[in-house]
Design a protein around this motif. Structure first.
Motif, PDB file in Angstrom:
ATOM      1  N   MET A 136       0.897  -1.295  -0.177  1.00  0.00           N
ATOM      2  CA  MET A 136       0.084  -0.010   0.107  1.00  0.00           C
ATOM      3  C   MET A 136       0.927   1.264   0.155  1.00  0.00           C
ATOM      4  N   ASP A 137       0.599   2.327  -0.614  1.00  0.00           N
ATOM      5  CA  ASP A 137       1.259   3.547  -0.931  1.00  0.00           C
ATOM      6  C   ASP A 137       1.241   4.337   0.174  1.00  0.00           C
ATOM      7  N   THR A 138       2.181   4.342   0.902  1.00  0.00           N
ATOM      8  CA  THR A 138       2.253   5.223   2.325  1.00  0.00           C
ATOM      9  C   THR A 138       1.883   6.537   2.247  1.00  0.00           C
ATOM     10  N   LYS A 139       2.699   7.412   1.229  1.00  0.00           N
ATOM     11  CA  LYS A 139       2.353   8.734   1.043  1.00  0.00           C
ATOM     12  C   LYS A 139       0.774   9.048   0.588  1.00  0.00           C
ATOM     13  N   LEU A 140       0.351   8.045  -0.293  1.00  0.00           N
ATOM     14  CA  LEU A 140      -0.934   8.297  -0.503  1.00  0.00           C
ATOM     15  C   LEU A 140      -1.932   8.263   0.497  1.00  0.00           C
ATOM     16  N   ILE A 141      -1.664   7.107   1.497  1.00  0.00           N
ATOM     17  CA  ILE A 141      -2.517   6.867   2.787  1.00  0.00           C
ATOM     18  C   ILE A 141      -2.395   8.134   3.472  1.00  0.00           C
ATOM     19  N   GLU A 142      -1.180   8.667   3.864  1.00  0.00           N
ATOM     20  CA  GLU A 142      -0.979   9.839   4.605  1.00  0.00           C
ATOM     21  C   GLU A 142      -1.821  10.963   4.108  1.00  0.00           C
ATOM     22  N   LYS A 143      -1.721  11.350   2.814  1.00  0.00           N
ATOM     23  CA  LYS A 143      -2.299  12.265   2.074  1.00  0.00           C
ATOM     24  C   LYS A 143      -4.184  12.198   2.099  1.00  0.00           C
ATOM     25  N   ILE A 144      -4.441  11.013   2.186  1.00  0.00           N
ATOM     26  CA  ILE A 144      -5.904  10.979   2.381  1.00  0.00           C
ATOM     27  C   ILE A 144      -6.297  11.096   3.822  1.00  0.00           C
ATOM     28  N   PHE A 163      -4.755   2.118   8.865  1.00  0.00           N
ATOM     29  CA  PHE A 163      -3.463   1.902   8.328  1.00  0.00           C
ATOM     30  C   PHE A 163      -2.693   2.685   8.981  1.00  0.00           C
ATOM     31  N   LYS A 164      -1.502   2.009   9.638  1.00  0.00           N
ATOM     32  CA  LYS A 164      -0.507   2.587  10.403  1.00  0.00           C
ATOM     33  C   LYS A 164       0.753   3.081   9.704  1.00  0.00           C
ATOM     34  N   THR A 165       0.853   4.231   9.236  1.00  0.00           N
ATOM     35  CA  THR A 165       2.019   4.469   8.417  1.00  0.00           C
ATOM     36  C   THR A 165       3.375   4.591   9.229  1.00  0.00           C
ATOM     37  N   PHE A 166       4.334   4.254   8.476  1.00  0.00           N
ATOM     38  CA  PHE A 166       5.767   4.270   9.197  1.00  0.00           C
ATOM     39  C   PHE A 166       6.226   5.852   9.164  1.00  0.00           C
ATOM     40  N   SER A 167       7.032   6.210   9.808  1.00  0.00           N
ATOM     41  CA  SER A 167       7.278   7.526  10.129  1.00  0.00           C
ATOM     42  C   SER A 167       8.475   7.706   8.876  1.00  0.00           C
ATOM     43  N   SER A 168       8.121   8.915   8.109  1.00  0.00           N
ATOM     44  CA  SER A 168       8.850   9.234   7.027  1.00  0.00           C
ATOM     45  C   SER A 168      10.225   9.996   7.729  1.00  0.00           C
ATOM     46  N   ILE A 227      -3.309  20.657  -1.487  1.00  0.00           N
ATOM     47  CA  ILE A 227      -2.705  19.331  -0.786  1.00  0.00           C
ATOM     48  C   ILE A 227      -2.603  18.250  -1.982  1.00  0.00           C
ATOM     49  N   THR A 228      -3.495  18.099  -2.632  1.00  0.00           N
ATOM     50  CA  THR A 228      -3.862  17.180  -3.727  1.00  0.00           C
ATOM     51  C   THR A 228      -3.448  17.473  -5.222  1.00  0.00           C
ATOM     52  N   GLU A 229      -3.252  18.891  -5.233  1.00  0.00           N
ATOM     53  CA  GLU A 229      -2.956  19.331  -6.622  1.00  0.00           C
ATOM     54  C   GLU A 229      -1.593  18.731  -7.301  1.00  0.00           C
ATOM     55  N   ARG A 230      -0.748  18.436  -6.547  1.00  0.00           N
ATOM     56  CA  ARG A 230       0.586  18.010  -7.183  1.00  0.00           C
ATOM     57  C   ARG A 230       0.560  16.346  -7.189  1.00  0.00           C
ATOM     58  N   GLU A 231      -0.668  15.679  -6.987  1.00  0.00           N
ATOM     59  CA  GLU A 231      -0.673  14.345  -6.874  1.00  0.00           C
ATOM     60  C   GLU A 231       0.277  13.689  -7.954  1.00  0.00           C
ATOM     61  N   THR A 232       0.266  14.098  -9.218  1.00  0.00           N
ATOM     62  CA  THR A 232       0.665  13.539 -10.432  1.00  0.00           C
ATOM     63  C   THR A 232       2.145  14.246 -10.860  1.00  0.00           C
ATOM     64  N   GLU A 233       2.417  15.141  -9.865  1.00  0.00           N
ATOM     65  CA  GLU A 233       3.833  15.894 -10.391  1.00  0.00           C
ATOM     66  C   GLU A 233       4.938  15.154  -9.896  1.00  0.00           C
ATOM     67  N   GLU A 234       6.083  15.501 -10.153  1.00  0.00           N
ATOM     68  CA  GLU A 234       7.361  15.051  -9.704  1.00  0.00           C
ATOM     69  C   GLU A 234       7.435  15.405  -8.305  1.00  0.00           C
ATOM     70  N   PRO A 235       8.155  14.682  -7.389  1.00  0.00           N
ATOM     71  CA  PRO A 235       8.542  15.019  -5.978  1.00  0.00           C
ATOM     72  C   PRO A 235       9.367  16.295  -6.070  1.00  0.00           C
ATOM     73  N   MET A 236       9.283  16.992  -4.929  1.00  0.00           N
ATOM     74  CA  MET A 236       9.874  18.343  -4.929  1.00  0.00           C
ATOM     75  C   MET A 236      10.954  18.145  -4.245  1.00  0.00           C
ATOM     76  N   ALA A 237      12.173  18.922  -4.918  1.00  0.00           N
ATOM     77  CA  ALA A 237      13.484  18.603  -4.423  1.00  0.00           C
ATOM     78  C   ALA A 237      13.687  19.204  -3.080  1.00  0.00           C
ATOM     79  N   LEU A 238      14.367  18.563  -2.114  1.00  0.00           N
ATOM     80  CA  LEU A 238      14.505  19.118  -0.623  1.00  0.00           C
ATOM     81  C   LEU A 238      15.968  19.231  -0.619  1.00  0.00           C
TER      82      LEU A 238
END
Length: 232
Positions: free
Chosen positions: A1-9, A48-53, A217-228
């Motif tokens: 299961m996609d953790t980032k997706l779950i956290e977003k929801i 769902f229990k997400t792991f800490s990022s 929060i959801t607008e960039r769902e399909t965009e490339e991850p932001m550089a950190l």
């Protein structure tokens, strides 16, 4: 299961309990859309229990020298999404967020969107004032201060009416510990004061209370991850 997706929801579900009806409805619609698209049930997401990022810093594109209201806005956003903020300083001050990866991503989205909204509104107000032959010096500052105070009030109302919002506010202990290890060199003066544009301030306050973040929060769902940012 996609953790980032779950956290977003999960974040959207928390926002769906907002005291602002429009905000709540929009957040729930976005959550339902993601659930349907990814064939997930509400029960699965809630349980769902997400792991800490990872704990990271995000060097934003928002900078300032004289527009110190941007620092005040960044602090408000960081405090309301479980993060810290500070500045990378070289000729100008660059706003940086520090915290869990998913939280600093949200902070970055909200900050950039809020700054764009403020700049657009100020541009319209400045044109109006100039047509009337009025000075616009300090106008941006006062509108922005009003916007920030209005947004602060919105967050306070959410905290009073929605227990879930408290989960968004709390800083992770590991984030607190990691932040305490950072060695800062000097400080940045960020005090800014009201200049007397009462109408601009009141308009900003009204816009700040109405500011909606769920769609961003959801607008960039399909965009490339932001550089950190890399090093601390």
């Amino acid at each position: 299961m996609d953790t980032k997706l779950i956290e977003k929801i999960q974040k959207l579900l928390a926002l769906s309990e907002s005291s602002n009806r429009h905000e709540a409805e929009l957040a729930m619609l976005k959550a339902q859309e993601l659930l349907a698209k990814n064939k997930l049930s509400l029960k699965e997401v809630k349980e769902f229990k997400t792991f800490s990022s990872a704990i990271k810093e995000n060097i934003t594109k928002v900078t300032f020298t004289k527009a110190k209201w941007k620092a005040k806005l960044a602090k408000l956003i960081a405090d309301n999404f479980g993060c810290y903020h500070y500045f990378k300083t070289r000729r100008t001050n660059t706003i940086t967020f520090f915290g869990r990866e998913e939280d600093i991503t949200v902070c970055n989205i909200v900050l950039e969107y809020a700054v764009d909204c403020i700049n657009s509104a100020v541009k319209r107000l400045r044109y109006q004032y100039m047509r009337e032959g009025c000075s616009t010096r300090g106008l941006e500052n006062d509108y922005a201060l009003g916007f920030i105070d209005g947004l602060h009030e919105k967050f306070e109302e959410q905290k009073k009416r929605n227990q879930e919002w408290g989960l968004v506010l709390v800083k992770d202990k590991e984030v607190v510990d990691a932040y305490s290890q950072i060695k800062f060199k000097g400080t940045v003066k960020t005090n800014t004061y009201y200049q007397g544009y009462s109408e601009a301030y009141e308009k900003g306050y009204e816009d700040g209370e109405k500011f909606s973040i769920s769609d961003k929060i959801t607008e960039r769902e399909t965009e490339e991850p932001m550089a950190l940012g890399s090093g601390i």
